[in-house]
Design a protein around this motif. Structure first.
Motif, PDB file in Angstrom:
ATOM      1  N   UNK A  24      -6.434   8.256   4.921  1.00  9.91           N
ATOM      2  CA  UNK A  24      -5.258   8.359   4.069  1.00  9.91           C
ATOM      3  C   UNK A  24      -5.587   7.841   2.677  1.00  9.91           C
ATOM      4  N   UNK A  25      -5.150   8.543   1.666  1.00 10.58           N
ATOM      5  CA  UNK A  25      -5.349   8.103   0.284  1.00 10.58           C
ATOM      6  C   UNK A  25      -4.201   7.176  -0.089  1.00 10.58           C
ATOM      7  N   UNK A  26      -4.526   5.945  -0.469  1.00 11.57           N
ATOM      8  CA  UNK A  26      -3.507   4.960  -0.824  1.00 11.57           C
ATOM      9  C   UNK A  26      -3.865   4.263  -2.129  1.00 11.57           C
ATOM     10  N   UNK A  27      -2.844   3.687  -2.740  1.00 13.42           N
ATOM     11  CA  UNK A  27      -3.033   2.795  -3.883  1.00 13.42           C
ATOM     12  C   UNK A  27      -2.326   1.486  -3.555  1.00 13.42           C
ATOM     13  N   UNK A  28      -2.705   0.420  -4.209  1.00 11.09           N
ATOM     14  CA  UNK A  28      -2.055  -0.873  -4.009  1.00 11.09           C
ATOM     15  C   UNK A  28      -1.213  -1.186  -5.231  1.00 11.09           C
ATOM     16  N   UNK A  29       0.058  -1.498  -4.998  1.00  7.19           N
ATOM     17  CA  UNK A  29       0.970  -1.868  -6.077  1.00  7.19           C
ATOM     18  C   UNK A  29       1.272  -3.360  -5.955  1.00  7.19           C
ATOM     19  N   UNK A  30       1.169  -4.073  -7.062  1.00  6.59           N
ATOM     20  CA  UNK A  30       1.438  -5.507  -7.094  1.00  6.59           C
ATOM     21  C   UNK A  30       2.753  -5.772  -7.807  1.00  6.59           C
ATOM     22  N   UNK A  31       3.432  -6.826  -7.391  1.00  5.75           N
ATOM     23  CA  UNK A  31       4.682  -7.243  -8.022  1.00  5.75           C
ATOM     24  C   UNK A  31       4.391  -7.616  -9.475  1.00  5.75           C
ATOM     25  N   UNK A  32       5.119  -7.035 -10.444  1.00 11.92           N
ATOM     26  CA  UNK A  32       4.852  -7.354 -11.845  1.00 11.92           C
ATOM     27  C   UNK A  32       5.286  -8.768 -12.243  1.00 11.92           C
ATOM     28  N   UNK A  38       0.864  -1.179   0.000  1.00  9.05           N
ATOM     29  CA  UNK A  38       0.000   0.000   0.000  1.00  9.05           C
ATOM     30  C   UNK A  38       0.901   1.230   0.000  1.00  9.05           C
ATOM     31  N   UNK A  39       0.700   2.115  -0.938  1.00  9.60           N
ATOM     32  CA  UNK A  39       1.522   3.308  -1.088  1.00  9.60           C
ATOM     33  C   UNK A  39       0.639   4.530  -0.867  1.00  9.60           C
ATOM     34  N   UNK A  40       1.064   5.411   0.034  1.00 10.61           N
ATOM     35  CA  UNK A  40       0.266   6.607   0.299  1.00 10.61           C
ATOM     36  C   UNK A  40       0.508   7.635  -0.796  1.00 10.61           C
ATOM     37  N   UNK A  41      -0.552   8.342  -1.137  1.00  8.92           N
ATOM     38  CA  UNK A  41      -0.476   9.370  -2.158  1.00  8.92           C
ATOM     39  C   UNK A  41      -0.209  10.740  -1.544  1.00  8.92           C
ATOM     40  N   UNK A  42      -0.180  10.807  -0.231  1.00  7.11           N
ATOM     41  CA  UNK A  42       0.013  12.076   0.456  1.00  7.11           C
ATOM     42  C   UNK A  42      -1.325  12.754   0.661  1.00  7.11           C
ATOM     43  N   UNK A  43      -1.537  13.245   1.834  1.00  6.98           N
ATOM     44  CA  UNK A  43      -2.798  13.921   2.131  1.00  6.98           C
ATOM     45  C   UNK A  43      -3.890  12.956   2.517  1.00  6.98           C
TER      46      UNK A  43
END
Length: 55
Positions: A28-36, A16-21
């Motif tokens: 918290x605004x986050x996105x999920x990044x998966x291993x390619x 989970x990576x925060x987008x800031x703010x």
């Protein structure tokens, strides 16, 4: 076929990576990044080789 831990992410396939703010509700605004390499599973398939077979 057997499964083993993905060598690219060491089994930690998603992060989970925060987008800031924060949003209007204070979350918290986050996105999920998966291993390619393993597409978020944390494992890869290995081929079984015959004993004595050359690579």
């Amino acid at each position: 076929m057997t499964h083993r831990i993905c060598p690219n992410c060491d089994g930690y396939a998603s992060a989970a990576i925060t987008l800031g703010g924060r949003d209007q509700n204070g979350h918290l605004r986050t996105i999920t990044a998966h291993c390619p390499a393993c597409h978020g599973t944390g494992t890869t398939r290995t081929r079984s080789t015959r004993e004595g077979a050359r690579a």
